[in-house]
Design a protein around this motif. Structure first.
Motif, mmCIF file in Angstrom:
data_model
loop_
_atom_site.group_PDB
_atom_site.id
_atom_site.type_symbol
_atom_site.label_atom_id
_atom_site.label_comp_id
_atom_site.label_asym_id
_atom_site.label_seq_id
_atom_site.Cartn_x
_atom_site.Cartn_y
_atom_site.Cartn_z
ATOM 1 N N SER A 42 0.833 -1.197 -0.070
ATOM 2 C CA SER A 42 -0.019 0.060 0.084
ATOM 3 C C SER A 42 1.069 1.246 0.002
ATOM 4 C CB SER A 42 -0.885 -0.146 1.127
ATOM 5 O OG SER A 42 -0.173 -0.035 2.342
ATOM 6 N N PRO A 43 0.481 2.431 -0.520
ATOM 7 C CA PRO A 43 1.113 3.727 -0.304
ATOM 8 C C PRO A 43 1.689 3.897 1.026
ATOM 9 C CG PRO A 43 -0.988 3.857 -1.498
ATOM 10 C CD PRO A 43 -0.992 2.667 -0.894
ATOM 11 N N GLY A 44 3.032 4.245 1.254
ATOM 12 C CA GLY A 44 3.573 4.572 2.448
ATOM 13 C C GLY A 44 4.088 3.269 3.326
ATOM 14 N N VAL A 45 3.972 2.193 2.671
ATOM 15 C CA VAL A 45 4.442 1.051 3.159
ATOM 16 C C VAL A 45 5.588 0.532 2.287
ATOM 17 C CG1 VAL A 45 3.995 -1.421 3.813
ATOM 18 C CG2 VAL A 45 2.326 0.262 4.540
ATOM 19 N N TRP A 46 6.855 0.205 2.533
ATOM 20 C CA TRP A 46 7.842 -0.056 1.822
ATOM 21 C C TRP A 46 7.872 -1.544 1.075
ATOM 22 C CZ3 TRP A 46 12.566 1.522 5.632
ATOM 23 C CH2 TRP A 46 12.492 2.917 5.607
ATOM 24 N N SER A 47 8.384 -1.665 -0.037
ATOM 25 C CA SER A 47 8.535 -3.145 -0.380
ATOM 26 C C SER A 47 9.527 -4.068 0.494
ATOM 27 C CB SER A 47 9.130 -2.949 -1.988
ATOM 28 O OG SER A 47 10.454 -2.791 -1.812
ATOM 29 N N ALA A 48 9.450 -5.211 0.252
ATOM 30 C CA ALA A 48 10.347 -5.949 0.908
ATOM 31 C C ALA A 48 11.899 -5.755 0.882
ATOM 32 C CB ALA A 48 10.037 -7.414 0.614
ATOM 33 N N GLN A 49 12.170 -5.339 -0.525
ATOM 34 C CA GLN A 49 13.452 -4.924 -0.826
ATOM 35 C C GLN A 49 13.820 -3.805 -0.133
ATOM 36 O OE1 GLN A 49 15.194 -5.800 -4.579
ATOM 37 N NE2 GLN A 49 16.116 -3.700 -4.764
ATOM 38 N N GLU A 50 13.074 -2.683 -0.174
ATOM 39 C CA GLU A 50 13.249 -1.463 0.560
ATOM 40 C C GLU A 50 13.578 -1.593 1.870
ATOM 41 O OE1 GLU A 50 10.768 1.216 -2.420
ATOM 42 O OE2 GLU A 50 9.659 0.313 -0.889
ATOM 43 N N TYR A 51 12.860 -2.495 2.651
ATOM 44 C CA TYR A 51 13.062 -2.807 3.967
ATOM 45 C C TYR A 51 14.321 -3.311 4.031
ATOM 46 C CZ TYR A 51 8.588 -1.787 6.105
ATOM 47 O OH TYR A 51 7.345 -1.194 6.482
ATOM 48 N N VAL A 52 14.929 -4.344 3.356
ATOM 49 C CA VAL A 52 16.140 -4.811 3.350
ATOM 50 C C VAL A 52 17.333 -3.858 3.108
ATOM 51 C CG1 VAL A 52 17.700 -6.593 2.703
ATOM 52 C CG2 VAL A 52 15.268 -7.470 3.045
ATOM 53 N N CYS A 53 17.123 -2.976 2.149
ATOM 54 C CA CYS A 53 18.201 -1.902 1.835
ATOM 55 C C CYS A 53 18.147 -1.132 3.077
ATOM 56 C CB CYS A 53 17.705 -1.279 0.766
ATOM 57 S SG CYS A 53 17.900 -1.880 -0.873
ATOM 58 N N HIS A 54 17.317 -0.723 3.790
ATOM 59 C CA HIS A 54 17.107 -0.055 4.822
ATOM 60 C C HIS A 54 17.721 -0.740 6.136
ATOM 61 C CE1 HIS A 54 15.713 2.314 8.312
ATOM 62 N NE2 HIS A 54 15.168 1.185 8.865
ATOM 63 N N VAL A 55 17.585 -1.930 6.316
ATOM 64 C CA VAL A 55 18.248 -2.722 7.274
ATOM 65 C C VAL A 55 19.829 -2.613 7.120
ATOM 66 C CG1 VAL A 55 18.603 -5.049 8.516
ATOM 67 C CG2 VAL A 55 16.172 -4.076 8.065
#
Length: 142
Positions: free
Chosen positions: A19-32
Motif C-alpha cells: 500500500s502507499p506509504g509501506v515499503w516493499s520487501a526489498q526497500e526494508y532490506v536495503c534499509h536494514v
C-alpha cells in the motif's frame, strides 16, 4: 532475510509495495543494511569522541535518494550479510567500558544513551524489520 526474500524475488514480489506509504520487501532490506552500517559508524564515533551527537540517517529519504528500488536483490542480500558481519565484529568486541560510553541519539527525539543501548536498538531494528518483510511478502504474494 534470505529465506524469505529469495522466493519473493523469483516470483517478482520483492519490489511491490502492499500500500502507499509501506515499503516493499526489498526497500526494508536495503534499509536494514544501511541501519547496520550507520550504527556501526556511530559506535566507532562514540568510542573516540566524548558523547557525540548523531545526525539522523533520513531513512525515508534514502529510499529514493539511494535508489533502493533499482538495486538487484541478489546484491542487496550479499551486502546485508557484509553489513551484519561488520556490525557484529565491532559490537562483539566492545569492552564493558566501551559499551557504557555515552552518545546522543536524535531519533525519534533527542536522548542520551550508551553504546550498549545502541547495539540493543540495532538488533531490535533488524528483528522488527524482518517481521515487516514477512508481512509485506505475505500481503503482496496473495
Amino acid at each position: 532475510y534470505r529465506t524469505i526474500l529469495e522466493p519473493a524475488g523469483r516470483a517478482g514480489f520483492e519490489l511491490v509495495r502492499p500500500s502507499p506509504g509501506v515499503w516493499s520487501a526489498q526497500e526494508y532490506v536495503c534499509h536494514v543494511r544501511d541501519v547496520l552500517l550507520v550504527q556501526r559508524e556511530r559506535i566507532l564515533l562514540a568510542l573516540v569522541e566524548e558523547c557525540p551527537s548523531f545526525s539522523r540517517m533520513y531513512r525515508d529519504e534514502r529510499v529514493e535518494l539511494a535508489g533502493y528500488h533499482e538495486e538487484a536483490l541478489s546484491e542487496v542480500l550479499i551486502e546485508l550479510g557484509v553489513a551484519i558481519g561488520l556490525f557484529a565484529r565491532v559490537s562483539d568486541a566492545l569492552s564493558l567500558d566501551q559499551a557504557s560510553r555515552r552518545c546522543i541519539y536524535n531519533f525519534p527525539e533527542s536522548a542520551e544513551r550508551d553504546v550498549a543501548w545502541l547495539c540493543r536498538h540495532t538488533l531490535h531494528e533488524v528483528t522488527h524489520h524482518l517481521l515487516d518483510v514477512k508481512s509485506v511478502v505475505a500481503q503482496v504474494s496473495r
